[in-house]
Design a protein around this motif. Structure first.
Motif, PDB file in Angstrom:
ATOM      1  N   SER A 276       6.831   9.458   2.775  1.00 11.67           N
ATOM      2  CA  SER A 276       6.346   8.549   1.721  1.00 11.67           C
ATOM      3  C   SER A 276       7.516   7.827   1.055  1.00 11.67           C
ATOM      4  CB  SER A 276       5.556   9.351   0.688  1.00 11.67           C
ATOM      5  OG  SER A 276       4.460   9.990   1.290  1.00 11.67           O
ATOM      6  N   HIS A 277       8.608   8.570   0.795  1.00 11.96           N
ATOM      7  CA  HIS A 277       9.775   7.947   0.176  1.00 11.96           C
ATOM      8  C   HIS A 277      10.397   6.898   1.092  1.00 11.96           C
ATOM      9  CE1 HIS A 277      13.413   7.563  -2.217  1.00 11.96           C
ATOM     10  NE2 HIS A 277      14.122   7.777  -1.109  1.00 11.96           N
ATOM     11  N   GLU A 278      10.520   7.242   2.386  1.00 16.20           N
ATOM     12  CA  GLU A 278      11.133   6.303   3.323  1.00 16.20           C
ATOM     13  C   GLU A 278      10.294   5.048   3.488  1.00 16.20           C
ATOM     14  OE1 GLU A 278      14.025   6.422   4.852  1.00 16.20           O
ATOM     15  OE2 GLU A 278      14.612   8.342   3.996  1.00 16.20           O
ATOM     16  N   LEU A 279       8.980   5.198   3.416  1.00 18.53           N
ATOM     17  CA  LEU A 279       8.116   4.027   3.555  1.00 18.53           C
ATOM     18  C   LEU A 279       8.044   3.224   2.259  1.00 18.53           C
ATOM     19  CD1 LEU A 279       5.170   5.577   5.595  1.00 18.53           C
ATOM     20  CD2 LEU A 279       6.846   3.919   6.423  1.00 18.53           C
ATOM     21  N   ARG A 280       8.131   3.897   1.143  1.00 17.37           N
ATOM     22  CA  ARG A 280       7.990   3.203  -0.132  1.00 17.37           C
ATOM     23  C   ARG A 280       9.157   2.263  -0.394  1.00 17.37           C
ATOM     24  NH1 ARG A 280       7.714   6.979  -5.252  1.00 17.37           N
ATOM     25  NH2 ARG A 280       9.841   7.366  -4.489  1.00 17.37           N
ATOM     26  N   SER A 281      10.364   2.721  -0.080  1.00 19.94           N
ATOM     27  CA  SER A 281      11.541   1.885  -0.380  1.00 19.94           C
ATOM     28  C   SER A 281      11.533   0.572   0.388  1.00 19.94           C
ATOM     29  CB  SER A 281      12.816   2.685  -0.083  1.00 19.94           C
ATOM     30  OG  SER A 281      12.878   3.829  -0.920  1.00 19.94           O
ATOM     31  N   LEU A 283       9.032  -0.949   1.764  1.00 24.79           N
ATOM     32  CA  LEU A 283       7.861  -1.727   1.358  1.00 24.79           C
ATOM     33  C   LEU A 283       8.109  -2.425   0.029  1.00 24.79           C
ATOM     34  CD1 LEU A 283       4.870   0.618   2.330  1.00 24.79           C
ATOM     35  CD2 LEU A 283       5.433  -1.619   3.315  1.00 24.79           C
ATOM     36  N   ALA A 284       8.750  -1.723  -0.905  1.00 23.71           N
ATOM     37  CA  ALA A 284       9.059  -2.349  -2.199  1.00 23.71           C
ATOM     38  C   ALA A 284      10.032  -3.506  -2.024  1.00 23.71           C
ATOM     39  CB  ALA A 284       9.637  -1.294  -3.145  1.00 23.71           C
ATOM     40  N   ARG A 287       8.214  -6.444  -0.355  1.00 24.42           N
ATOM     41  CA  ARG A 287       7.341  -7.162  -1.274  1.00 24.42           C
ATOM     42  C   ARG A 287       8.160  -8.042  -2.222  1.00 24.42           C
ATOM     43  NH1 ARG A 287       2.730  -4.586  -5.301  1.00 24.42           N
ATOM     44  NH2 ARG A 287       2.239  -6.546  -6.395  1.00 24.42           N
ATOM     45  N   LEU A 316      10.458  -0.895   9.344  1.00 28.03           N
ATOM     46  CA  LEU A 316       9.197  -0.186   9.125  1.00 28.03           C
ATOM     47  C   LEU A 316       8.475   0.091  10.445  1.00 28.03           C
ATOM     48  CD1 LEU A 316       7.758  -1.988   5.963  1.00 28.03           C
ATOM     49  CD2 LEU A 316       8.441   0.403   6.152  1.00 28.03           C
ATOM     50  N   SER A 320       7.576   3.761  11.764  1.00 31.39           N
ATOM     51  CA  SER A 320       6.201   4.129  12.107  1.00 31.39           C
ATOM     52  C   SER A 320       6.121   4.673  13.534  1.00 31.39           C
ATOM     53  CB  SER A 320       5.278   2.921  11.950  1.00 31.39           C
ATOM     54  OG  SER A 320       5.305   2.439  10.621  1.00 31.39           O
TER      55      SER A 320
END
Length: 486
Positions: A276-281, A283-284, A287, A316, A320
């Motif tokens: 979750s942390h690796e994907l959140r950074s 993605l933020a 965006r 990403l 994935s």
């Protein structure tokens, strides 16, 4: 010798045959079988007690039958000895023509009767005075039988018949002895053995029930504790008895399994948090770049932001793909692929595809080596090791294939001349999302999954990936089990 009809082994055998036939018909009836199965005890404690009692009952029945038969045979032998002695004495008197009237009975003999060839009573004991001559009624169980009702002897008798020659012609001598003593001893012994067997069966059943219950009590405690453990209570442990027996080893095994499950659950939760942390950074960041590009008036800045967003999208996408591959590896479990993989040719192809990498890769493959496995997964293993080596190398990367002389395993060494890995970090680098401090920057492109994926692929193929001590850089050694070329 003869035995009066009424009681005897023939009747006992007939009863046994009828009982056996009835029991056989009962066991073949479908309803009876269903009832027996439904009523059969299902608990281990009840089955063990029933088995112990049944075993003791069978042994006691066999032993009691042997004792009764031996006792009966011994008593009847004693009676027969007395009867034979009396018959021989009377035969000698008859041969000498000195028969007296009435004949004298010896101890243990009930009656004596001497009959001539015409069926006339020549001499007899006093208790048979006025009685007719004995007549045979047939043969049963190998013995001739006589009707003794007319003599007033309705109990068991052992009758011995001998012939003798007298001065007036041949005579037949009948000597009978009562088996009352043998019957009474047999009845008393049978009753005593039945009472003793019943007492022994009750004792064995009680002791087995109590002992089995005490032995199974820890098992029930383990079962109850395991039933109460949910997916959120893996930190609980089953009670371990103090004894050093099978139940204690079962409890230790269950606790070890719970420890492994707890550790696996902790690793999975940590993996989800790290993913979750690796994907959140990214993605933020993606965006933010797109929002700025959407509102920024300068086309050049907008193009730069879009290019950065594309780079983060590719990162990403790679992340994935790695997560999906890890999920597939975890789902595969211990089902090792079995297709034959030409490891030498696969290494040549993988190295040749990296000709544009910043550091040259040198391959040393002295001969053909094959391993059982999956070509795509082993290729991914080599690719991840080469990516890691390229990322940390200063000038060169070397791939060396060989075969272990002792074990026959295929050995793949991927070495680079970059900085060495500290011994304390050699286990950490194979943890998912674990990256050393010098590999945490976004520009390095690492996700912390390359080496864990390589280690999981090697483990799936029955091998290992380890870091060797080398003075001039870092070497990752992979061992895979080999097989003959097909």
């Amino acid at each position: 010798m003869a035995r009066e009809p009424g009681r005897g082994p023939g009747l006992v055998r007939a009863v046994r045959r009828r009982a056996g036939a009835a029991l056989l018909r009962l066991t073949r009836h479908p309803r009876a079988v269903a009832v027996i199965r439904r009523r059969a005890p299902r608990s281990v404690r009840a089955r063990t007690t029933l088995a112990a009692c049944a075993s003791v009952a069978v042994v006691m029945l066999a032993a009691s039958a042997v004792v009764v038969l031996l006792l009966r045979a011994n008593l009847e032998r004693t009676v027969e000895t007395g009867v034979h002695t009396q018959a021989r004495d009377v035969a000698r008197l008859a041969a000498a023509g000195r028969l007296t009237q009435p004949l004298t009975l010896t101890p243990g003999t009930d009656f004596v009767q001497v009959v001539d060839a015409r069926g006339k009573v020549v001499a007899q004991s006093q208790n048979l005075t006025g009685r007719p001559a004995l007549t045979s009624t047939g043969t049963r169980d190998g013995h001739r039988t006589y009707d003794l009702d007319a003599l007033g002897e309705e109990h068991h008798q052992r009758v011995t018949t001998v012939t003798a020659t007298t001065p007036t012609g041949p005579v037949t001598i009948h000597v009978g002895a009562s088996l009352r003593t043998a019957d009474a001893a047999e009845d008393v012994t049978t009753g005593a053995l039945a009472a003793l067997s019943a007492l022994l069966l009750c004792t064995v059943g009680a002791l087995t029930w109590r002992t089995t219950g005490r032995a199974l009590r820890p098992v029930e405690a383990i079962r109850a504790e395991v039933a109460a453990i949910g997916d959120r209570g893996l930190d609980r442990r089953v009670p371990a008895p103090r004894s050093d027996d099978e139940v204690a080893r079962l409890a230790d095994t269950m606790n070890a399994m719970l420890e492994r499950l707890e550790a696996a659950g902790a690793r999975q939760r940590q993996f989800i948090a790290d993913a979750s942390h690796e994907l959140r950074s990214p993605l933020a960041v993606l965006r933010t770049q797109l929002e700025v590009a959407l509102t920024h008036p300068d086309p050049e800045v907008r193009d730069t932001l879009v290019a950065g967003a594309l780079q983060d999208t590719e990162r990403l996408q790679a992340l994935s793909a790695d997560l999906l591959l890890l999920a597939r590896l975890d789902a595969t479990g211990h089902n090792r692929p079995d297709e034959v993989v030409d490891l030498t040719e696969l290494a040549r192809t993988t190295v040749a595809a990296r000709s544009t990498d910043p550091h040259p890769v040198t391959l040393h493959a002295p001969g053909d080596i094959t391993v059982p496995g999956n070509t795509l997964w082993i290729g991914r293993l080599l690719t991840n090791l080469l990516d890691n080596a390229q990322r940390h190398a200063r000038d060169t990367v070397t791939v060396r294939l060989s075969t272990d002389v002792e074990t026959g395993d295929a050995v793949v060494d991927v070495a680079n001349d970059g900085p060495a890995i500290a011994p304390a970090d050699r286990e950490k680098i194979f943890e998912r999302f674990a990256r050393l401090d010098d590999a945490r920057s976004r520009d390095d492109g690492g996700t912390g999954l390359g080496l864990p994926i390589a280690a999981d692929i090697a483990a799936l193929h029955g091998g290992t990936v380890t870091v060797l001590d080398t003075p001039d850089g870092t070497t990752f050694r992979t061992r895979l089990t080999t097989t003959a070329r097909q």
